[in-house]
Design an enzyme around this catalytic site. Structure first.
Site, PDB file in Angstrom:
ATOM      1  N   ILE A 123       0.868  -1.224   0.029  1.00 19.07           N
ATOM      2  CA  ILE A 123       0.129  -0.032  -0.008  1.00 19.07           C
ATOM      3  C   ILE A 123       0.948   1.125   0.231  1.00 19.07           C
ATOM      4  O   ILE A 123       0.622   2.131  -0.513  1.00 19.07           O
ATOM      5  CB  ILE A 123      -0.916  -0.145   1.081  1.00 19.07           C
ATOM      6  CG1 ILE A 123      -2.164  -0.997   0.915  1.00 19.07           C
ATOM      7  CG2 ILE A 123      -1.634   1.407   1.411  1.00 19.07           C
ATOM      8  CD1 ILE A 123      -2.738  -1.338   2.007  1.00 19.07           C
ATOM      9  N   THR A 134       8.081 -23.493  14.243  1.00 19.58           N
ATOM     10  CA  THR A 134       7.755 -22.956  13.136  1.00 19.58           C
ATOM     11  C   THR A 134       6.143 -23.061  12.831  1.00 19.58           C
ATOM     12  O   THR A 134       5.508 -23.918  13.676  1.00 19.58           O
ATOM     13  CB  THR A 134       8.227 -23.625  11.961  1.00 19.58           C
ATOM     14  OG1 THR A 134       8.040 -24.941  12.154  1.00 19.58           O
ATOM     15  CG2 THR A 134      10.020 -23.326  12.145  1.00 19.58           C
ATOM     16  N   GLU A 173      10.571 -20.039  18.114  1.00 21.10           N
ATOM     17  CA  GLU A 173       9.414 -20.978  19.162  1.00 21.10           C
ATOM     18  C   GLU A 173       8.503 -22.074  18.454  1.00 21.10           C
ATOM     19  O   GLU A 173       7.357 -21.880  18.949  1.00 21.10           O
ATOM     20  CB  GLU A 173       8.542 -20.018  20.323  1.00 21.10           C
ATOM     21  CG  GLU A 173       9.881 -19.311  21.117  1.00 21.10           C
ATOM     22  CD  GLU A 173       9.351 -18.413  22.161  1.00 21.10           C
ATOM     23  OE1 GLU A 173       8.200 -19.084  22.559  1.00 21.10           O
ATOM     24  OE2 GLU A 173       9.826 -17.299  22.430  1.00 21.10           O
TER      25      GLU A 173
HETATM   26  C1  FAD Z   1      16.241 -14.420  15.714  1.00 21.34           C
HETATM   27  C2  FAD Z   1      16.118 -15.782  16.182  1.00 21.34           C
HETATM   28  C3  FAD Z   1      16.099 -15.865  17.426  1.00 21.34           C
HETATM   29  C4  FAD Z   1      16.177 -16.926  18.180  1.00 21.34           C
HETATM   30  N1  FAD Z   1      16.149 -17.174  19.496  1.00 21.34           N
HETATM   31  C5  FAD Z   1      16.413 -18.475  20.020  1.00 21.34           C
HETATM   32  C6  FAD Z   1      16.535 -18.677  21.392  1.00 21.34           C
HETATM   33  O1  FAD Z   1      16.680 -17.432  22.020  1.00 21.34           O
HETATM   34  N2  FAD Z   1      16.637 -19.732  22.087  1.00 21.34           N
HETATM   35  C7  FAD Z   1      16.532 -20.953  21.308  1.00 21.34           C
HETATM   36  O2  FAD Z   1      16.649 -22.091  21.956  1.00 21.34           O
HETATM   37  N3  FAD Z   1      16.154 -20.945  20.051  1.00 21.34           N
HETATM   38  C8  FAD Z   1      16.250 -19.613  19.435  1.00 21.34           C
HETATM   39  N4  FAD Z   1      16.030 -19.694  18.033  1.00 21.34           N
HETATM   40  C9  FAD Z   1      15.931 -20.753  17.227  1.00 21.34           C
HETATM   41  C10 FAD Z   1      14.432 -21.015  16.892  1.00 21.34           C
HETATM   42  O3  FAD Z   1      13.653 -21.574  17.632  1.00 21.34           O
HETATM   43  C11 FAD Z   1      14.561 -22.192  15.386  1.00 21.34           C
HETATM   44  O4  FAD Z   1      15.039 -21.322  14.476  1.00 21.34           O
HETATM   45  C12 FAD Z   1      13.308 -22.779  15.018  1.00 21.34           C
HETATM   46  O5  FAD Z   1      12.711 -23.562  16.068  1.00 21.34           O
HETATM   47  C13 FAD Z   1      13.600 -23.379  13.848  1.00 21.34           C
HETATM   48  O6  FAD Z   1      14.399 -24.477  13.782  1.00 21.34           O
HETATM   49  P1  FAD Z   1      15.634 -24.420  12.792  1.00 21.34           P
HETATM   50  O7  FAD Z   1      16.009 -22.861  12.634  1.00 21.34           O
HETATM   51  O8  FAD Z   1      16.618 -25.457  13.322  1.00 21.34           O
HETATM   52  O9  FAD Z   1      14.889 -24.885  11.480  1.00 21.34           O
HETATM   53  P2  FAD Z   1      14.716 -26.299  10.808  1.00 21.34           P
HETATM   54  O10 FAD Z   1      14.076 -27.405  12.155  1.00 21.34           O
HETATM   55  O11 FAD Z   1      15.763 -26.753  10.173  1.00 21.34           O
HETATM   56  O12 FAD Z   1      13.368 -26.264   9.958  1.00 21.34           O
HETATM   57  C14 FAD Z   1      13.602 -25.801   8.578  1.00 21.34           C
HETATM   58  C15 FAD Z   1      12.143 -25.721   8.035  1.00 21.34           C
HETATM   59  O13 FAD Z   1      11.463 -27.282   7.948  1.00 21.34           O
HETATM   60  C16 FAD Z   1      10.483 -27.276   8.494  1.00 21.34           C
HETATM   61  N5  FAD Z   1      10.459 -28.532   9.188  1.00 21.34           N
HETATM   62  C17 FAD Z   1      11.046 -29.100  10.067  1.00 21.34           C
HETATM   63  N6  FAD Z   1      10.887 -30.223  10.649  1.00 21.34           N
HETATM   64  C18 FAD Z   1       9.507 -30.618   9.926  1.00 21.34           C
HETATM   65  C19 FAD Z   1       8.681 -31.736   9.948  1.00 21.34           C
HETATM   66  N7  FAD Z   1       8.721 -32.554  10.855  1.00 21.34           N
HETATM   67  N8  FAD Z   1       7.596 -31.409   9.228  1.00 21.34           N
HETATM   68  C20 FAD Z   1       7.342 -30.303   8.334  1.00 21.34           C
HETATM   69  N9  FAD Z   1       8.074 -29.282   8.188  1.00 21.34           N
HETATM   70  C21 FAD Z   1       9.199 -29.470   9.023  1.00 21.34           C
HETATM   71  C22 FAD Z   1      10.443 -26.123   9.448  1.00 21.34           C
HETATM   72  O14 FAD Z   1       8.954 -25.702   9.693  1.00 21.34           O
HETATM   73  C23 FAD Z   1      11.215 -25.160   8.562  1.00 21.34           C
HETATM   74  O15 FAD Z   1      10.386 -24.549   7.722  1.00 21.34           O
HETATM   75  C24 FAD Z   1      15.873 -18.089  17.383  1.00 21.34           C
HETATM   76  C25 FAD Z   1      15.706 -18.171  16.047  1.00 21.34           C
HETATM   77  C26 FAD Z   1      16.092 -17.047  15.357  1.00 21.34           C
HETATM   78  C27 FAD Z   1      15.799 -16.832  13.900  1.00 21.34           C
END
Ligand code: FAD
Ligand code: FAD
Lengths: 385, 259
Positions: free
Chosen positions: A338, A366, A364
């Site tokens: 917009i 996805t 927390e």
């Molecule tokens: C800015 C930021 C701050 C954060 N702060 C914290 C923190 O303070 N403490 C902490 O502990 N963590 C923290 N996190 C981590 C966050 O909780 C994780 O990034 C999140 O849980 C996703 O995990 P991953 O990055 O390993 O993605 P992955 O688990 O690798 O996932 C990748 C993709 O695959 C999908 N996927 C995974 N498994 C499946 C499944 N079984 N079925 C379908 N789809 C699936 C996911 O939805 C996602 O789209 C932070 C992340 C960010 C980006």
């Protein structure tokens, strides 16, 4: 505990007034500089935000989750990162209050109410995000200590925190939560901040990678004492359930800010002889944005209310998080559209909302993980007969 | 050191105010809030009492319908208690009548210092503080942009058009403050909770020993003969640049004698 409505309204209104006067006019500047907002942080301490939900017996305010969610919404409407400074602390305090031994509660909670002693939450690792069970960080008992080795990713507030809620695996292959005390800064004992992660948004608050090399903690650091051994993941996931209401509230706050910006701009900007809100395509977009926002807010408040009244809120919290985070992202995207070309510049705040909202979809748990949680709860509630 | 702060509770300036065509005054039947002008006096009082190491801040307000909304905000900031004068007999009270009521309420305590704002945000006659001082027989200092207390007196930097006057005044006295004398704090959540149980002494005109005929519509020494909406602001002149815009702006400023 449910605070009385007047009190809750007054507290929320006070924070709202502050956000409007002191946060909104300054947020983008701090965000672009990726600078920790010291003065805003101090005011948050003075309000009592860090002890808002901690029990009165520990010097906190014992506020209910509905009020807390409304506060998070107001903070995020100004700048999402302020909610982030608070969030890991709140998760830590909740875990200690729920699962800590008496001694641990007495030791930590009174220090945690004023913001001088803050907590980080460290579950994720480079190879363990959604799949929390894959975590590899090791804690090996040695006399009356544990020796910790491993690498943790995504530790928000990791540098400034004095307490890390650390999830690690013991030799019996179970996951335990450790209360790891440290001094703020890049290193402490065997702990070092190996990297500050550069992010798309959510700036001003640090998210870091932390390495543990032969770092020793006393056996008394096990959350919940002997009973807490092997319970860490359960404790963390249950605190994250509350965290979902919090993330949903954050999404509502940023969504509100994006919607308001779009509403304002649509009435100011003229094309083809009229304010763009006069074009039905834009007006309908705004109608949809407002409707999604309203639904997201009601789902969030409903989950919070259920939680406060002691009803089951696990599935509703997941639904609110799923819906509100996706809605906020869509609203921010539409707000940017917009704004036309201006939406793509740093001169308007919508670019910040556009960069901040995706985090709510990822952090927390996805959206995919939320759907798994919701499906699991659905099966519990609708068992095949 | 005990400080009394006069705080006016006013309709929220964020909601467009409405004039009552019958009484020709501002409608005050909605919820009233603390006049922001008075938040400076409250903050100043809290800081002075804090610096003195002893004493308390008491609020005094006159408002319709037993309104305490604005008082609660000031109590949440840290004031200890409040006196609220609310009485149907006060409807229509003018500035002098207000001063009589406030003076009588303040006179029941014996503060070392009375603070008020230079002018309220809704009525802004800027006459009440000096009238209160006169009625109480206290010296008054106006337009304070800085206040310090030592010994038995106050040192005030008094805002003037081209700087400030340094004024000393023995206590007890009344000082009216400008916005910016101090930065008002936001109430903390604890403060907001504590304010719920702080004492608000609600008194009537009779409790203060004031003759009801000397206040309200009856006692008014002034009469509002008519009210008109403020004229809409005319749009300014738009200067389109045809190469000579700077000259035309200079000529315009010259005409206003601001150059
Ligand atoms: C800015 C930021 C701050 C954060 N702060 C914290 C923190 O303070 N403490 C902490 O502990 N963590 C923290 N996190 C981590 C966050 O909780 C994780 O990034 C999140 O849980 C996703 O995990 P991953 O990055 O390993 O993605 P992955 O688990 O690798 O996932 C990748 C993709 O695959 C999908 N996927 C995974 N498994 C499946 C499944 N079984 N079925 C379908 N789809 C699936 C996911 O939805 C996602 O789209 C932070 C992340 C960010 C980006
Ligand atoms: C015709 C008329 C009708 C009115 N009707 C009503 C009515 O129905 N109900 C009613 O409550 N008032 C009524 N008022 C009173 C009016 O709203 C003001 O309180 C009064 O005239 C003071 O004027 P001001 O706001 O210009 O004060 P100013 O002199 O501009 O105020 C300066 C400072 O004095 C102090 N102060 C002023 N008023 C008060 C107060 N009320 N309580 C505490 N501190 C104060 C504050 O610190 C304030 O910032 C009426 C006034 C008039 C003229």
């Amino acid at each position: 505990m449910t605070a009385d409505q007047d009190l809750s309204d007054e507290i929320v209104a006070t924070v709202r007034q502050w956000v409007e006067r002191d946060v909104i006019p300054n947020a983008s500047e701090f965000e672009h500089a990726d600078e920790f907002p010291e003065a805003m942080f101090e005011q948050m301490c003075e309000f009592g935000l860090f002890g808002a939900t901690i029990g009165i017996e520990y010097g906190g305010l014992g506020l209910d989750i509905t009020t807390y969610a409304r506060l998070i919404e107001e903070l995020a409407r100004g700048w999402m990162s302020l909610a982030g400074i608070l969030n890991t602390h709140k998760i830590g305090a909740t875990m200690i209050e729920r699962y800590g031994t008496d001694e641990q509660r007495q030791r930590y909670l009174p220090q945690m109410v004023d913001g001088s002693f803050r907590a980080a939450f460290s579950l994720s690792e480079p190879d363990a995000g959604s799949d929390t069970r894959a975590l590899r960080c090791k804690a090996v008992p040695d006399g009356d200590e544990y020796i910790i080795n491993g690498t943790k990713m995504w530790v928000t507030n990791g540098v400034r925190a004095k307490l890390v809620m650390l999830l690690a695996r013991t030799p019996d292959d179970r996951i335990t939560c450790f209360l790891v005390e440290k001094e703020p800064g890049p290193s402490h004992g065997g702990i070092s901040v190996s990297r500050t992660i550069p992010k798309l948004g959510y700036k001003g608050v640090e998210t870091v990678e932390m390495s543990y090399v032969d770092h020793r903690v006393p056996a008394a650091a096990v959350l919940g004492g002997d009973e807490g051994l092997g319970q860490g993941l359960g404790y963390a996931l249950s605190a994250l359930e509350l965290g979902r209401i919090n993330i949903a509230a954050r999404a509502v706050g940023v969504g509100q800010a994006a919607f308001e910006a779009a509403m304002r701009y649509a009435q100011e900007r003229e094309t083809f002889g009229q304010p763009i809100i006069g074009h039905q395509a834009i007006a309908f977009k705004l109608s949809e944005m407002a409707t999604k926002l309203q639904a997201a807010r009601l789902m969030t408040y409903d989950a919070a209310r259920r939680y406060d009244s002691g009803e089951r809120a696990d599935m509703e919290a997941g639904m609110a998080k799923l819906f509100a985070s996706e809605a906020a992202f869509e609203i921010a995207t539409d707000a940017m559209r917009i704004h036309g070309g201006n939406g793509y510049t740093q001169e308007y705040p919508v670019e910040r909302y556009f960069r901040d909202t995706p985090l709510m979809i990822i952090g927390e748990g996805t959206s995919e993980i939320q759907k798994m949680v919701i499906a699991r709860k659905l099966l519990e509630r609708y068992p095949a007969t | 050191m005990n400080v009394v702060v006069c705080v006016k509770q006013i309709p929220d300036p964020a909601d467009p105010g409405e004039l009552d065509p019958e009484t020709k005054t501002l409608k005050r039947d909605s919820k009233l809030i603390l006049d922001e002008s008075d938040s400076y006096g409250v903050e100043m009082a809290l800081q002075l009492v804090d610096a003195a190491g002893e004493g308390e801040v008491t609020l005094v307000s006159m408002a319709p319908n037993n309104e305490v909304g604005g008082l609660r905000t000031a109590l949440a900031m840290g004031a200890a208690s409040a006196v609220l004068v609310s009485d149907e007999a006060l409807a229509g009270t003018d500035a002098l009548g207000t001063a009589k009521v406030l003076a009588a309420a303040i006179g029941r305590t014996s503060p070392d210092l009375v603070l008020a704002a230079t002018e309220s945000s809704d009525g802004y006659t800027g006459t009440v503080p000096a009238q209160v001082a006169e009625l109480l027989g206290l010296p008054s200092v106006t337009f304070a942009k800085e206040i310090a207390v030592d010994g038995g007196g106050v040192h005030v930097k008094r805002q003037t058009e081209d700087g400030y006057d340094s004024v000393e005044c023995p206590m007890p006295c009344l000082v009216s403050v400008t916005a910016g004398v101090v930065e008002p704090r936001y109430p903390s959540f604890k403060g907001i909770m504590a304010a719920k149980s702080k004492p608000v002494d609600e008194v009537t005109v009779a409790d203060l020993g004031i003759d009801a005929g000397s206040v309200g519509w009856a006692g008014g020494g002034q009469e509002i003969v008519g009210i008109e909406p403020a004229p809409a602001r005319e749009s300014g002149e738009v200067i389109e640049d045809e190469g000579d815009a700077h000259e035309r702006i200079v000529a315009f400023l010259d005409e206003l004698k601001v150059l």
